[in-house]
Design a protein around this motif. Structure first.
Motif, PDB file in Angstrom:
ATOM      1  N   VAL A  30     -10.543  33.552  -5.519  1.00 53.30           N
ATOM      2  CA  VAL A  30     -11.120  34.068  -6.771  1.00 53.30           C
ATOM      3  C   VAL A  30     -12.443  34.179  -6.658  1.00 53.30           C
ATOM      4  CG1 VAL A  30     -10.877  33.478  -9.227  1.00 53.30           C
ATOM      5  CG2 VAL A  30      -9.137  32.831  -7.872  1.00 53.30           C
ATOM      6  N   SER A  31     -12.938  35.253  -7.064  1.00 55.39           N
ATOM      7  CA  SER A  31     -14.421  35.453  -6.980  1.00 55.39           C
ATOM      8  C   SER A  31     -15.126  34.981  -8.252  1.00 55.39           C
ATOM      9  CB  SER A  31     -14.598  36.942  -6.880  1.00 55.39           C
ATOM     10  OG  SER A  31     -14.252  37.690  -8.204  1.00 55.39           O
ATOM     11  N   ARG A  32     -16.423  34.723  -8.149  1.00 60.93           N
ATOM     12  CA  ARG A  32     -16.959  34.014  -9.129  1.00 60.93           C
ATOM     13  C   ARG A  32     -17.076  35.021 -10.558  1.00 60.93           C
ATOM     14  NH1 ARG A  32     -23.295  32.411  -8.069  1.00 60.93           N
ATOM     15  NH2 ARG A  32     -22.079  30.856  -6.873  1.00 60.93           N
ATOM     16  N   LYS A  33     -17.062  36.391 -10.155  1.00 58.82           N
ATOM     17  CA  LYS A  33     -17.274  37.220 -11.346  1.00 58.82           C
ATOM     18  C   LYS A  33     -15.697  37.408 -11.871  1.00 58.82           C
ATOM     19  CE  LYS A  33     -17.610  42.121 -12.437  1.00 58.82           C
ATOM     20  NZ  LYS A  33     -17.720  43.616 -11.727  1.00 58.82           N
ATOM     21  N   MET A  34     -14.668  37.089 -11.087  1.00 59.96           N
ATOM     22  CA  MET A  34     -13.556  37.005 -11.889  1.00 59.96           C
ATOM     23  C   MET A  34     -13.459  35.511 -12.602  1.00 59.96           C
ATOM     24  SD  MET A  34     -10.271  38.452 -11.875  1.00 59.96           S
ATOM     25  CE  MET A  34     -10.643  39.617 -10.477  1.00 59.96           C
ATOM     26  N   LEU A  35     -13.775  34.542 -12.208  1.00 61.78           N
ATOM     27  CA  LEU A  35     -13.712  33.334 -12.815  1.00 61.78           C
ATOM     28  C   LEU A  35     -14.498  33.293 -14.186  1.00 61.78           C
ATOM     29  CD1 LEU A  35     -14.271  30.619 -10.019  1.00 61.78           C
ATOM     30  CD2 LEU A  35     -12.522  30.818 -11.220  1.00 61.78           C
ATOM     31  N   GLU A  36     -15.599  34.173 -14.091  1.00 60.71           N
ATOM     32  CA  GLU A  36     -16.402  34.368 -15.507  1.00 60.71           C
ATOM     33  C   GLU A  36     -15.789  35.315 -16.259  1.00 60.71           C
ATOM     34  OE1 GLU A  36     -20.067  35.802 -13.867  1.00 60.71           O
ATOM     35  OE2 GLU A  36     -20.871  33.497 -13.207  1.00 60.71           O
ATOM     36  N   GLN A  37     -15.138  36.408 -15.893  1.00 61.96           N
ATOM     37  CA  GLN A  37     -14.403  37.332 -16.964  1.00 61.96           C
ATOM     38  C   GLN A  37     -13.261  36.800 -17.217  1.00 61.96           C
ATOM     39  OE1 GLN A  37     -14.508  40.984 -14.491  1.00 61.96           O
ATOM     40  NE2 GLN A  37     -16.175  41.779 -15.655  1.00 61.96           N
ATOM     41  N   PHE A  38     -12.405  36.169 -16.484  1.00 62.51           N
ATOM     42  CA  PHE A  38     -11.066  35.900 -16.962  1.00 62.51           C
ATOM     43  C   PHE A  38     -10.906  34.453 -16.789  1.00 62.51           C
ATOM     44  CE2 PHE A  38     -10.860  40.138 -15.495  1.00 62.51           C
ATOM     45  CZ  PHE A  38     -10.302  40.751 -16.559  1.00 62.51           C
ATOM     46  N   THR A  39     -11.650  33.467 -17.464  1.00 63.98           N
ATOM     47  CA  THR A  39     -11.555  32.177 -17.328  1.00 63.98           C
ATOM     48  C   THR A  39     -10.227  31.392 -17.825  1.00 63.98           C
ATOM     49  OG1 THR A  39     -14.006  31.991 -17.683  1.00 63.98           O
ATOM     50  CG2 THR A  39     -12.831  29.887 -17.865  1.00 63.98           C
ATOM     51  N   ALA A  40      -9.758  30.669 -16.824  1.00 64.46           N
ATOM     52  CA  ALA A  40      -8.505  30.078 -17.277  1.00 64.46           C
ATOM     53  C   ALA A  40      -8.494  28.840 -17.961  1.00 64.46           C
ATOM     54  CB  ALA A  40      -7.498  29.838 -15.861  1.00 64.46           C
ATOM     55  N   PHE A  41      -7.373  28.467 -18.981  1.00 67.76           N
ATOM     56  CA  PHE A  41      -7.338  27.192 -19.584  1.00 67.76           C
ATOM     57  C   PHE A  41      -5.592  26.975 -19.649  1.00 67.76           C
ATOM     58  CE2 PHE A  41      -7.133  30.378 -23.131  1.00 67.76           C
ATOM     59  CZ  PHE A  41      -6.679  29.542 -23.993  1.00 67.76           C
ATOM     60  N   VAL A  42      -5.378  25.962 -20.188  1.00 67.12           N
ATOM     61  CA  VAL A  42      -4.129  25.595 -20.471  1.00 67.12           C
ATOM     62  C   VAL A  42      -3.901  25.154 -22.030  1.00 67.12           C
ATOM     63  CG1 VAL A  42      -2.005  24.001 -19.803  1.00 67.12           C
ATOM     64  CG2 VAL A  42      -3.931  24.977 -18.062  1.00 67.12           C
ATOM     65  N   ARG A  43      -3.033  25.690 -22.630  1.00 68.69           N
ATOM     66  CA  ARG A  43      -2.570  25.332 -23.898  1.00 68.69           C
ATOM     67  C   ARG A  43      -1.567  24.244 -23.927  1.00 68.69           C
ATOM     68  NH1 ARG A  43      -4.120  29.717 -27.902  1.00 68.69           N
ATOM     69  NH2 ARG A  43      -6.227  28.413 -27.793  1.00 68.69           N
ATOM     70  N   LEU A  44      -1.784  22.980 -24.110  1.00 69.30           N
ATOM     71  CA  LEU A  44      -0.649  22.020 -23.941  1.00 69.30           C
ATOM     72  C   LEU A  44       0.252  21.839 -25.025  1.00 69.30           C
ATOM     73  CD1 LEU A  44      -3.293  19.221 -22.525  1.00 69.30           C
ATOM     74  CD2 LEU A  44      -1.901  20.740 -21.310  1.00 69.30           C
ATOM     75  N   PHE A  45       1.434  21.573 -24.650  1.00 68.46           N
ATOM     76  CA  PHE A  45       2.394  21.149 -25.684  1.00 68.46           C
ATOM     77  C   PHE A  45       3.281  20.012 -25.346  1.00 68.46           C
ATOM     78  CE2 PHE A  45       3.689  25.337 -23.985  1.00 68.46           C
ATOM     79  CZ  PHE A  45       4.579  25.126 -22.946  1.00 68.46           C
ATOM     80  N   ASP A  46       3.032  19.489 -24.218  1.00 70.17           N
ATOM     81  CA  ASP A  46       4.070  18.233 -23.897  1.00 70.17           C
ATOM     82  C   ASP A  46       3.258  17.338 -22.857  1.00 70.17           C
ATOM     83  OD1 ASP A  46       6.140  16.589 -24.132  1.00 70.17           O
ATOM     84  OD2 ASP A  46       7.392  18.327 -24.711  1.00 70.17           O
ATOM     85  N   VAL A  47       3.578  16.337 -22.618  1.00 66.88           N
ATOM     86  CA  VAL A  47       3.240  15.353 -21.544  1.00 66.88           C
ATOM     87  C   VAL A  47       4.592  14.532 -21.072  1.00 66.88           C
ATOM     88  CG1 VAL A  47       2.869  13.478 -23.411  1.00 66.88           C
ATOM     89  CG2 VAL A  47       1.841  13.397 -20.953  1.00 66.88           C
ATOM     90  N   LEU A  48       4.609  14.497 -19.800  1.00 68.05           N
ATOM     91  CA  LEU A  48       5.970  13.848 -19.449  1.00 68.05           C
ATOM     92  C   LEU A  48       5.702  12.568 -18.636  1.00 68.05           C
ATOM     93  CD1 LEU A  48       6.366  17.121 -19.287  1.00 68.05           C
ATOM     94  CD2 LEU A  48       7.591  16.895 -17.462  1.00 68.05           C
ATOM     95  N   LEU A  49       4.707  12.322 -18.035  1.00 68.26           N
ATOM     96  CA  LEU A  49       4.199  11.038 -17.447  1.00 68.26           C
ATOM     97  C   LEU A  49       2.924  10.666 -17.792  1.00 68.26           C
ATOM     98  CD1 LEU A  49       6.680  12.244 -15.274  1.00 68.26           C
ATOM     99  CD2 LEU A  49       6.408  10.207 -14.266  1.00 68.26           C
ATOM    100  N   VAL A  50       2.610   9.515 -17.935  1.00 71.53           N
ATOM    101  CA  VAL A  50       1.155   8.913 -18.053  1.00 71.53           C
ATOM    102  C   VAL A  50       1.235   7.638 -17.139  1.00 71.53           C
ATOM    103  CG1 VAL A  50      -0.684   7.788 -19.336  1.00 71.53           C
ATOM    104  CG2 VAL A  50       0.462   9.807 -20.052  1.00 71.53           C
ATOM    105  N   GLY A  51       0.409   7.677 -15.965  1.00 72.55           N
ATOM    106  CA  GLY A  51       0.587   6.416 -14.999  1.00 72.55           C
ATOM    107  C   GLY A  51       1.768   6.470 -14.428  1.00 72.55           C
ATOM    108  N   GLU A  52       2.450   5.127 -14.597  1.00 72.24           N
ATOM    109  CA  GLU A  52       3.698   4.749 -14.195  1.00 72.24           C
ATOM    110  C   GLU A  52       4.831   5.008 -15.382  1.00 72.24           C
ATOM    111  OE1 GLU A  52       4.473   4.110 -11.076  1.00 72.24           O
ATOM    112  OE2 GLU A  52       2.288   4.193 -10.488  1.00 72.24           O
TER     113      GLU A  52
END
Length: 535
Positions: A297-319
């Protein structure tokens, strides 16, 4: 190799899901290690042989068979591996065929310098069925209707183990999966996975359809139009798609952000870049596609199409495994966890207020946001259950958009469709057809029709072809197709300037004159007004 070739042949001609499951399960039970492990890796596209490319295969057969004969045969058959396996000259001697394991080792050892000698030598040790299986194995183009999920279900059925356990252990193993087979067959302990960033099976939703739900028992979220992902942090961070594929390397900006062991579920999106360079909310899937399946992934691609995650659940935390908890309790944990994360890389999926199913339907249909494709309804007391349990989660997608297009080009399909023209390109008028306007392609589809309609369309293509371009047939612009699609976006990569999301053939409009098909301006009017992505 012969048993694997027979399996592929049987899978190609078996249409039912249960039939395919039975074939794979029987093969896995009856075939010794490590052949069955390599077969499983091949069926799930886990193998890669860098030196063996389709271009090399075509060059090799062109040296042994008349190129015109090969071209005509490939056009008719519709599959390179099948054509080569049938046309490849039979050797004067018949050495013993290789085992599947031997074939894998030989393919792995091939380099660009040796493949032109070593691949023909290997093909010469096989009959037509064996050559077909070898070429499918080498090029990774199985196309026999077996998904990774189906192969895992077959594995579970073969050894009477839980599918969820198979999926959880699977991603910590490497082909030929000796520990996985030992565990499933009862001759070994479960594979060691402590601390490893392993994939956990997703919980999926059922279509709402005519189901009646009590909204007081459900929470409503938007159904985002990205790709479902699982972010797993243990000894390192891994990002998995819904099918369990590791897509970590395509999204480096999401790494190094989590500090404690955790498994998060959400929708991967890219941020819209608006006029002036300001980053906003979620962009369309068309923008996300610029980032998918990229090894670098090029730097230009990272700047133009920056990824993020819209969270809606959590399965595990620690143990602590949170999956047995209710959605309400998991949501509270997720909100506390998300508060400490980088807001430009992680945010929470919003809750949609709705007082009645009728009001929710109006909200759903009015949400033509470029990154929304409907709503999700989740029971507040639902645990996180792998698979698609009944009555817990529902998806209610908005009605598709419809447009009338003219069939322009057709191409043969693959696999069981290789004898039919089943891939269709269609277009709309760029002005008034009575005033000399031309048709511009706006999409391509190979789904939405029945088997009977496929035969009808195939006959239409054969009787209305006016030109040929290799495997592509140009048609006489006499048939209108009603196309359904989820959304449409501006695109500089297409002559029409538009790209459809999930186009499929909704109806064959043989009754409609082509001059009454829709125009490009109509499609442009369906582009979401807020879509100002600099693509």
């Amino acid at each position: 190799m012969e048993a694997f070739a027979a399996l592929l042949d049987a899978l190609t001609y078996t249409r039912s899901r249960n039939g395919k499951l039975a074939l794979i399960a029987a093969y896995l039970r009856e075939t010794p290690d490590p052949d069955r492990g390599w077969a499983l890796a091949a069926l799930t596209n886990e193998l890669e042989f860098p030196a063996v490319k389709s271009g090399i295969v075509r060059q090799l057969v062109a040296e042994r068979v008349d190129p015109i004969l090969f071209g005509l045969s490939r056009d008719y058959v519709g599959d390179t591996a099948e054509t080569v396996s049938l046309l490849w000259p039979e050797p004067t001697e018949h050495p013993l065929p290789p085992t599947l394991s031997e074939a894998v080792e030989l393919l792995r050892a091939m380099t660009r310098a040796t493949v032109r000698h070593d691949l023909p030598a290997l093909l010469d040790r096989l009959d037509a069925n064996g050559r077909y299986a070898l070429l499918k194995l080498a090029t990774g183009a199985m196309r026999n209707g077996v998904s990774a999920r189906l192969a895992k279900v077959a594995f579970a059925q073969a050894f009477d183990v839980a599918v969820a356990d198979v999926e959880e252990y699977w991603h910590g193993q490497r082909a030929p999966y000796a520990e996985l087979f030992d565990w499933a067959a009862g001759s070994g302990p479960p594979p060691v996975t402590a601390g490893a960033p392993l994939f956990r099976p997703f919980m999926l939703a059922n279509p709402l359809g005519e189901t009646v739900v009590d909204l007081e028992q459900y929470v409503v979220e938007w159904k985002w139009d990205g790709i479902r992902v699982q972010i797993v942090h243990g000894t390192e961070t891994r990002i998995y798609s819904r099918s369990g594929d590791d897509i970590t390397q395509s999204f480096p900006e999401l790494l190094g952000l989590l500090t404690e062991p955790v498994v998060l579920d959400g929708e991967l999106l890219v941020r819209g870049v608006f006029q002036g360079g300001e980053q906003g909310g979620a962009a369309s899937f068309n923008a996300l596609q610029q980032r998918l399946n990229r090894k670098a992934v090029s730097r230009k691609m990272l700047e133009q199409f920056t990824a993020f995650v819209r969270l809606f659940d959590v399965l595990l935390v620690g143990e602590e495994d949170l999956r047995p908890l209710s959605w309400d309790k998991r949501r509270m944990r997720l909100e506390r966890l998300a508060a400490g994360l980088d807001p430009m890389r992680f945010d929470l999926s919003a809750i949609v207020p709705a007082t009645s199913i009728e009001a929710l339907g109006a909200i759903r249909d009015g949400a033509r946001d470029q990154a929304i494709e409907g709503v999700m309804l989740k029971r507040r007391d639902s645990p996180y259950v792998a698979g698609r349990p009944t009555g817990l989660w529902y998806k209610w997608k908005r009605n598709p958009l419809l447009v009338d297009c003219v069939l322009m080009y057709a191409q043969r399909g693959n696999g069981r469709r290789s004898s039919y023209y089943s891939d269709y390109t269609f277009g709309c008028w760029n002005g008034d057809p009575e005033a000399g306007a031309e048709l511009l392609p706006v999409g391509k589809s190979y789904s939405g029709f029945t088997d009977a309609e496929l035969k009808w369309l195939d006959h239409h293509v054969r009787t209305h072809t006016v030109n040929r371009f290799g495997p592509v047939r140009e048609l006489d612009r006499s048939l209108v197709l009603e196309i359904a699609f989820d959304s449409i976006h501006e695109s500089r990569r297409h002559k029409s300037g538009l790209a459809m999301r999930f186009p499929r053939i909704n109806r064959i409009r043989a009754d409609k004159p082509v001059r009454e098909a829709d125009r490009i301006e109509t499609l442009r009017g369906l582009v979401a007004p807020e879509e100002r992505i600099a693509v």
